[in-house]
Design an enzyme around this catalytic site. Sequence first.
Site, PDB file in Angstrom:
ATOM      1  N   GLU A   1      -9.509  -2.156   5.017  1.00  0.00           N
ATOM      2  CA  GLU A   1     -10.178  -1.806   6.263  1.00  0.00           C
ATOM      3  C   GLU A   1     -11.432  -2.670   6.462  1.00  0.00           C
ATOM      4  O   GLU A   1     -11.959  -3.228   5.490  1.00  0.00           O
ATOM      5  CB  GLU A   1     -10.587  -0.326   6.223  1.00  0.00           C
ATOM      6  CG  GLU A   1      -9.418   0.650   6.146  1.00  0.00           C
ATOM      7  CD  GLU A   1      -8.724   0.870   7.489  1.00  0.00           C
ATOM      8  OE1 GLU A   1      -8.617  -0.081   8.295  1.00  0.00           O
ATOM      9  OE2 GLU A   1      -8.261   2.002   7.738  1.00  0.00           O
TER      10      GLU A   1
ATOM     11  N   ASN B   1      -7.399  -2.719  14.158  1.00  0.00           N
ATOM     12  CA  ASN B   1      -8.767  -3.062  13.738  1.00  0.00           C
ATOM     13  C   ASN B   1      -8.768  -4.271  12.797  1.00  0.00           C
ATOM     14  O   ASN B   1      -9.739  -4.507  12.088  1.00  0.00           O
ATOM     15  CB  ASN B   1      -9.437  -1.857  13.063  1.00  0.00           C
ATOM     16  CG  ASN B   1      -8.758  -1.476  11.750  1.00  0.00           C
ATOM     17  OD1 ASN B   1      -7.754  -2.077  11.357  1.00  0.00           O
ATOM     18  ND2 ASN B   1      -9.303  -0.492  11.051  1.00  0.00           N
TER      19      ASN B   1
ATOM     20  N   ASP C   1       0.813  -1.218   0.000  1.00  0.00           N
ATOM     21  CA  ASP C   1       0.000   0.000   0.000  1.00  0.00           C
ATOM     22  C   ASP C   1       0.848   1.271   0.000  1.00  0.00           C
ATOM     23  O   ASP C   1       2.071   1.226   0.179  1.00  0.00           O
ATOM     24  CB  ASP C   1      -0.948   0.008   1.215  1.00  0.00           C
ATOM     25  CG  ASP C   1      -0.271  -0.431   2.514  1.00  0.00           C
ATOM     26  OD1 ASP C   1       0.974  -0.418   2.568  1.00  0.00           O
ATOM     27  OD2 ASP C   1      -0.979  -0.774   3.460  1.00  0.00           O
TER      28      ASP C   1
ATOM     29  N   HIS D   1      -7.017  -4.748  10.059  1.00  0.00           N
ATOM     30  CA  HIS D   1      -6.778  -4.554   8.628  1.00  0.00           C
ATOM     31  C   HIS D   1      -5.468  -5.218   8.213  1.00  0.00           C
ATOM     32  O   HIS D   1      -4.554  -5.395   9.024  1.00  0.00           O
ATOM     33  CB  HIS D   1      -6.833  -3.073   8.214  1.00  0.00           C
ATOM     34  CG  HIS D   1      -5.702  -2.198   8.645  1.00  0.00           C
ATOM     35  ND1 HIS D   1      -5.883  -0.892   9.029  1.00  0.00           N
ATOM     36  CD2 HIS D   1      -4.371  -2.413   8.736  1.00  0.00           C
ATOM     37  CE1 HIS D   1      -4.717  -0.356   9.333  1.00  0.00           C
ATOM     38  NE2 HIS D   1      -3.769  -1.259   9.166  1.00  0.00           N
TER      39      HIS D   1
END
Length: 249
Positions: free
Chosen positions: A143, A136, A67, A138
């Site tokens: 996400e 979280n 990313d 990811h």
Amino acid sequence: MKVLYAKESDQLSRWAADRFVEQLKKNPKSILGLATGSTPKKMYEYLGEDTRAGKVSFSQAKSYNLDEYVGLASDHPASYHYFMQEQLFSKVDFPEGANTLPNGVAEDLDKEALTYDRKIQEEGELDILILGIGSNAHIGFNEPNNVFEALTHVVELDESTRQDNSRFFEKIEDVPTHAISMGMRAIMQAKEVLLMAFGENKAEAIRDLVKGKVDPQVPASILQLHPNATILIDEGAASLLSEEDRESL
Ligand code: GLP
């Protein structure tokens, strides 16, 4: 999915670096999938040392990163281009042009995402992919969502992700709101996946990944379906699992 535990994260970083070394020995032309974040830093340090010691060479390998932030050029110190240059590319012997990351300042970001995906597809599959995990759950910047996104895509970052990553910026307002992330197809097609998680702030994500059901709200849970995935966790990250949920390194 294998879950490997060690008390100290350095042991796990060494183990993961060894998997990369073995892969490059087996196939010097390997296609490597790479991650950013504080988690893989030690592993990259080990790979730098191994290169200097002549134990491994990246001279025929290529890499694709997971990313990049939208809006940060490659010379921005918080960009993932910059991170990779500092932490790995300058420390090992990749040839010029062998390292590819999404371009976060492309004029047409959706087109850039699809072009990036196509480039990876043209390589075939990633031979080995290193992942971290967000608090979280990811992976890359996939996400929590109602669906697993298959292709490289532009993503709006969760507020919790922006908070977590604000430590790399002067202030929260400086943290980009969007990123380009590799999708689940390239991740799931990788021949081998190593996910490392260190520290107690990853414990819930690890519990949900290991014990929960496969759910796009827990993006990393998709790895339960991967035929060759290893989860590497230290004491903190393992703190919500019981001993039978993991093997010791
Ligand atoms: C970022 C990256 C992820 C990484 C995560 C965890 O959000 N996009 O690929 O896994 O951070 O970072 P850290 O290793 O610093 O906890």
